[in-house]
Motif scaffolding. Sequence first.
Motif, mmCIF file in Angstrom:
data_model
loop_
_atom_site.group_PDB
_atom_site.id
_atom_site.type_symbol
_atom_site.label_atom_id
_atom_site.label_comp_id
_atom_site.label_asym_id
_atom_site.label_seq_id
_atom_site.Cartn_x
_atom_site.Cartn_y
_atom_site.Cartn_z
ATOM 1 N N ALA A 145 24.893 24.336 44.300
ATOM 2 C CA ALA A 145 23.754 25.081 44.303
ATOM 3 C C ALA A 145 23.262 25.544 42.828
ATOM 4 C CB ALA A 145 24.116 26.522 44.953
ATOM 5 N N GLY A 146 23.950 24.678 42.024
ATOM 6 C CA GLY A 146 23.454 24.736 40.583
ATOM 7 C C GLY A 146 24.376 25.928 39.646
ATOM 8 N N GLY A 147 25.313 26.553 40.541
ATOM 9 C CA GLY A 147 26.060 27.834 39.622
ATOM 10 C C GLY A 147 27.243 27.185 39.135
ATOM 11 N N HIS A 148 27.973 28.013 38.436
ATOM 12 C CA HIS A 148 29.244 27.732 37.927
ATOM 13 C C HIS A 148 30.212 28.576 38.258
ATOM 14 C CE1 HIS A 148 31.611 25.664 34.741
ATOM 15 N NE2 HIS A 148 32.113 26.865 34.700
ATOM 16 N N ILE A 149 31.491 27.813 38.490
ATOM 17 C CA ILE A 149 32.603 28.749 38.960
ATOM 18 C C ILE A 149 34.029 28.514 38.105
ATOM 19 C CG2 ILE A 149 33.223 27.102 41.012
ATOM 20 C CD1 ILE A 149 34.134 29.683 42.543
ATOM 21 N N GLY A 150 34.631 29.060 37.707
ATOM 22 C CA GLY A 150 35.611 29.096 37.067
ATOM 23 C C GLY A 150 36.704 30.224 36.988
ATOM 24 N N ASP A 151 37.741 30.222 36.028
ATOM 25 C CA ASP A 151 38.716 31.196 35.772
ATOM 26 C C ASP A 151 38.287 32.156 34.666
ATOM 27 O OD1 ASP A 151 39.187 30.097 33.379
ATOM 28 O OD2 ASP A 151 41.081 28.786 34.078
ATOM 29 N N TRP A 152 38.910 33.348 34.431
ATOM 30 C CA TRP A 152 38.584 34.216 33.609
ATOM 31 C C TRP A 152 38.839 33.915 32.032
ATOM 32 C CZ3 TRP A 152 40.329 40.069 34.884
ATOM 33 C CH2 TRP A 152 39.816 40.288 35.903
ATOM 34 N N VAL A 153 39.301 32.794 32.063
ATOM 35 C CA VAL A 153 39.550 32.412 30.433
ATOM 36 C C VAL A 153 38.501 31.118 29.961
ATOM 37 C CG1 VAL A 153 41.820 33.557 30.319
ATOM 38 C CG2 VAL A 153 41.446 30.933 30.807
ATOM 39 N N GLY A 154 37.656 30.762 30.914
ATOM 40 C CA GLY A 154 36.805 29.726 30.550
ATOM 41 C C GLY A 154 37.008 28.246 31.093
ATOM 42 N N GLY A 155 38.225 28.082 31.950
ATOM 43 C CA GLY A 155 38.756 26.833 32.447
ATOM 44 C C GLY A 155 38.453 26.823 33.973
ATOM 45 N N GLY A 214 45.655 30.982 39.194
ATOM 46 C CA GLY A 214 46.028 32.346 39.099
ATOM 47 C C GLY A 214 45.563 33.468 40.049
ATOM 48 N N GLY A 215 44.215 32.659 40.649
ATOM 49 C CA GLY A 215 43.594 33.586 41.649
ATOM 50 C C GLY A 215 42.434 34.635 41.013
ATOM 51 N N ARG A 216 42.300 34.331 39.708
ATOM 52 C CA ARG A 216 41.117 35.072 39.008
ATOM 53 C C ARG A 216 40.017 34.247 38.649
ATOM 54 N NH1 ARG A 216 43.590 38.242 33.968
ATOM 55 N NH2 ARG A 216 43.701 36.252 32.976
ATOM 56 N N ILE A 217 39.045 34.741 39.554
ATOM 57 C CA ILE A 217 37.730 33.881 39.863
ATOM 58 C C ILE A 217 36.483 34.238 39.212
ATOM 59 C CG2 ILE A 217 36.386 32.388 41.484
ATOM 60 C CD1 ILE A 217 39.301 31.797 41.255
ATOM 61 N N VAL A 218 35.661 33.470 38.419
ATOM 62 C CA VAL A 218 34.433 33.991 38.154
ATOM 63 C C VAL A 218 33.334 33.134 38.447
ATOM 64 C CG1 VAL A 218 32.760 34.728 36.288
ATOM 65 C CG2 VAL A 218 35.233 35.059 35.958
ATOM 66 N N GLU A 247 33.482 36.173 28.071
ATOM 67 C CA GLU A 247 33.620 36.762 26.839
ATOM 68 C C GLU A 247 34.113 38.233 26.900
ATOM 69 O OE1 GLU A 247 31.024 37.280 22.695
ATOM 70 O OE2 GLU A 247 30.217 36.416 24.441
ATOM 71 N N GLN A 248 33.506 38.972 27.873
ATOM 72 C CA GLN A 248 33.608 40.127 28.028
ATOM 73 C C GLN A 248 35.011 40.634 28.659
ATOM 74 O OE1 GLN A 248 31.740 42.835 26.903
ATOM 75 N NE2 GLN A 248 30.758 41.317 25.831
#
Length: 251
Positions: A215-225, A230-234, A247-248
Amino acid sequence: MDRSFFAELSAVARAAVATELERGLVADNKSSAGFDPVTEADRAAERGLRALIEQHYPQHGIWGEEYGMSRPDAPIRWSLDPVDGTRALVCGLPSWAVLVGLLEDGHHIAGMIDLPALDECLVAVGGGTLRNGRTARSSGCDRLAEARLSTTDPNLFIGHEFEAFERVRTQCRLTRFGLDAMAYARIATGDLDLVVENGLKPHDYDALVAVVRGAGGHIGDWVGGDDFSGGRIVAAASRSLYDQAVEQLNA
């Protein structure tokens, strides 16, 4: 992979859950600490999904939340969360979802977020995401100050993770809780802009990756990769917004 097969998977899982809802759900507790519910709807939906995949793709691996792994060495594997948001289901809330992810050599190549209570199904195959057959697009939001943020439960963040989430939350326009996988669907439909979560398992996120990206979004982990292990998702409506959130989180 034909999109029509995901429609079949949706139909099978919906029918299984509907049957169990008519019978009346009884929630068993899978956890020795706290309450982690599972119902016969979860199990029946996974059995239906597995049977359909076995019929059409007997060489593929399957990893389901309720019944484990079959053919673990297969290069193509289905990841099944037959009811994501079982707590919502047993509370009569519409945010529960059927999640189906498809991976090849560990790469997320297709996915489905099916929201039966809303009669809404998002499917990503071949790089694009459709919502009930129509193109789904993220909002493209690229500023934290304008972002609509969601997480399932802020109480799941402890210590430095809670502090990191708060740094993001306080810069966003608004925050909504309790949506489970539906929040990622709303990234794909342009109604939310950012999701930050921790503690997710592969069944929780395998279906989401292709849908958000398609859908044009981005999904990755908490450190930019993109190490989801690790189950930490953004998940974000744009790469720029994702980078600002990361960054925050690491400030």
